[in-house]
Design a protein around this motif. Structure first.
Motif, PDB file in Angstrom:
ATOM      1  N   LEU A 178       0.908  -1.343  -0.208  1.00  0.00           N
ATOM      2  CA  LEU A 178       0.057   0.067   0.104  1.00  0.00           C
ATOM      3  C   LEU A 178       0.936   1.169   0.043  1.00  0.00           C
ATOM      4  O   LEU A 178       0.607   2.296  -0.494  1.00  0.00           O
ATOM      5  N   GLU A 179       1.900   1.201   0.588  1.00  0.00           N
ATOM      6  CA  GLU A 179       2.946   2.219   0.498  1.00  0.00           C
ATOM      7  C   GLU A 179       3.340   2.602  -0.772  1.00  0.00           C
ATOM      8  O   GLU A 179       3.556   3.807  -1.403  1.00  0.00           O
ATOM      9  N   ARG A 180       3.541   1.168  -1.699  1.00  0.00           N
ATOM     10  CA  ARG A 180       3.969   1.511  -3.131  1.00  0.00           C
ATOM     11  C   ARG A 180       2.889   2.030  -3.921  1.00  0.00           C
ATOM     12  O   ARG A 180       2.963   3.067  -4.912  1.00  0.00           O
ATOM     13  N   LEU A 181       1.574   1.589  -3.525  1.00  0.00           N
ATOM     14  CA  LEU A 181       0.452   2.236  -4.435  1.00  0.00           C
ATOM     15  C   LEU A 181       0.189   3.693  -3.978  1.00  0.00           C
ATOM     16  O   LEU A 181      -0.150   4.498  -4.818  1.00  0.00           O
ATOM     17  N   ALA A 182       0.358   3.967  -2.698  1.00  0.00           N
ATOM     18  CA  ALA A 182       0.225   5.444  -2.347  1.00  0.00           C
ATOM     19  C   ALA A 182       1.360   6.435  -3.115  1.00  0.00           C
ATOM     20  O   ALA A 182       0.895   7.422  -3.779  1.00  0.00           O
ATOM     21  N   GLY A 183       2.614   5.869  -3.533  1.00  0.00           N
ATOM     22  CA  GLY A 183       3.417   6.575  -4.078  1.00  0.00           C
ATOM     23  C   GLY A 183       2.950   6.674  -5.572  1.00  0.00           C
ATOM     24  O   GLY A 183       3.303   7.653  -6.160  1.00  0.00           O
ATOM     25  N   ASP A 184       2.650   5.464  -6.368  1.00  0.00           N
ATOM     26  CA  ASP A 184       2.065   5.401  -7.659  1.00  0.00           C
ATOM     27  C   ASP A 184       0.870   6.570  -7.677  1.00  0.00           C
ATOM     28  O   ASP A 184       0.836   7.105  -9.048  1.00  0.00           O
ATOM     29  N   LEU A 185       0.302   6.757  -6.700  1.00  0.00           N
ATOM     30  CA  LEU A 185      -1.083   7.290  -6.948  1.00  0.00           C
ATOM     31  C   LEU A 185      -0.849   8.976  -6.670  1.00  0.00           C
ATOM     32  O   LEU A 185      -1.598   9.717  -6.776  1.00  0.00           O
ATOM     33  N   GLY A 186       0.541   9.062  -6.109  1.00  0.00           N
ATOM     34  CA  GLY A 186       0.680  10.585  -5.895  1.00  0.00           C
ATOM     35  C   GLY A 186       0.530  10.998  -4.381  1.00  0.00           C
ATOM     36  O   GLY A 186       0.446  12.307  -4.151  1.00  0.00           O
ATOM     37  N   TYR A 187       0.145  10.156  -3.430  1.00  0.00           N
ATOM     38  CA  TYR A 187      -0.271  10.493  -1.972  1.00  0.00           C
ATOM     39  C   TYR A 187       1.058  10.305  -1.034  1.00  0.00           C
ATOM     40  O   TYR A 187       1.977   9.524  -1.413  1.00  0.00           O
ATOM     41  N   ASP A 188       0.846  11.202  -0.067  1.00  0.00           N
ATOM     42  CA  ASP A 188       2.021  11.271   1.034  1.00  0.00           C
ATOM     43  C   ASP A 188       1.741   9.946   1.821  1.00  0.00           C
ATOM     44  O   ASP A 188       0.734  10.015   2.486  1.00  0.00           O
ATOM     45  N   TRP A 189       2.407   9.090   1.787  1.00  0.00           N
ATOM     46  CA  TRP A 189       2.372   7.853   2.675  1.00  0.00           C
ATOM     47  C   TRP A 189       2.267   8.112   4.336  1.00  0.00           C
ATOM     48  O   TRP A 189       1.152   7.459   4.864  1.00  0.00           O
ATOM     49  N   GLU A 190       3.064   8.856   4.561  1.00  0.00           N
ATOM     50  CA  GLU A 190       3.072   8.951   6.128  1.00  0.00           C
ATOM     51  C   GLU A 190       1.678   9.815   6.624  1.00  0.00           C
ATOM     52  O   GLU A 190       1.174   9.334   7.675  1.00  0.00           O
ATOM     53  N   GLU A 191       1.225  10.922   5.768  1.00  0.00           N
ATOM     54  CA  GLU A 191      -0.077  11.234   6.059  1.00  0.00           C
ATOM     55  C   GLU A 191      -1.059  10.269   5.908  1.00  0.00           C
ATOM     56  O   GLU A 191      -2.052  10.240   6.950  1.00  0.00           O
ATOM     57  N   LEU A 192      -1.072   9.727   4.870  1.00  0.00           N
ATOM     58  CA  LEU A 192      -2.302   8.736   4.754  1.00  0.00           C
ATOM     59  C   LEU A 192      -2.313   7.694   5.697  1.00  0.00           C
ATOM     60  O   LEU A 192      -3.415   7.085   6.174  1.00  0.00           O
TER      61      LEU A 192
END
Length: 252
Positions: A178-192
């Motif tokens: 999900l961290e990789r997916l967050a990066g692919d989608l352009g989201y800040d993983w720590e915030e998410l």
């Protein structure tokens, strides 16, 4: 396990026995034996009567079940259709609302995904609501938390994109994937990640589970199409028929 016809036969027999009990109580033993023998002989000679009676009984049971579900949907109307937290897509002013309870790890939810999207897109007059209902373990829960967190942080369009990514995810749903997916989608993983554990995300999942319990939903996908419960996957043509039926009811 007993077959449904056998179970219906038992129910029918119980009904016949109960309905004739009072009459038999007023009979002499000889008359009672004769009555029972006559009934038995008739049923052996005309077994189709049992089949016809079983069909009637099954139809009545199905009608009663449908009426019960209609009442349950009416009693929980606002929570189903207008909870204020679930994602709403399609035509917001559509004449039919389709609500889906889904689990990202559910094979039949994945099978229904593109067909439901085609249904909504080609019809053009369906309001579509998705309810996160993780029931298949920790991967389901973390996926739903991810999706809800995205919606609460980034809005409905981001949720729609994230839903598609999660429902088509080939890898296991883990913090790493999900961290990789967050990066692919352009989201800040720590915030998410922080948002995924927030009380407001938990509240959405808990509310959906509480609603599902009231609706007696135990599997996914489950749909509510206006006043009709649709339990399980239904092919595209079948869903179109259900939509047409709901429109006919409203026009009638």
């Amino acid at each position: 396990m007993q077959s449904r016809p056998f179970a219906l036969s038992l129910a029918l027999f119980a009904g016949l026995t109960a309905s004739s009990a009072f009459a038999q109580d007023s009979m002499t033993p000889e008359a009672r034996d004769a009555f029972r023998a006559e009934v038995r002989a008739y049923l052996l000679e005309h077994p189709e009567v049992l089949v016809e009676a079983m069909d009637v009984l099954q139809a009545r049971q199905e009608a009663a079940a449908a009426e019960k579900e209609k009442t349950i949907v009416a009693d929980n109307h606002e929570a189903i259709f207008n909870d204020g937290t679930s994602w709403v897509g399609g035509n917001p002013e559509g004449d039919v609302t389709v609500v889906e309870f889904l689990d990202y790890r559910c094979g039949y939810c994945r099978k229904a995904w593109q067909e439901v999207d085609e249904l909504v897109q080609t019809d053009g007059n369906i309001r579509f609501v998705m309810k996160e209902f993780p029931i298949l373990g920790e991967q389901s829960v973390i996926s739903s938390r991810f999706a809800i967190a995205v919606q609460q942080l980034h809005g409905p369009e981001a949720y729609a994109t994230t839903h598609d990514a999660l429902i088509s995810l080939r890898a296991d749903a883990t913090p790493e994937s999900l961290e990789r997916l967050a990066g692919d989608l352009g989201y800040d993983w720590e915030e998410l990640k922080a948002k995924m554990d927030a009380p407001e995300v938990t509240a959405v999942i808990e509310a959906n589970h509480a609603l599902a319990q009231k609706l007696e939903i135990t599997g996914t996908p489950t749909f509510v199409v206006d006043g009709t419960m649709v339990r399980g996957y239904v092919p595209l043509d079948g869903m179109r028929q259900i939509i047409a039926s709901e429109r006919a009811k409203s026009e009638g």
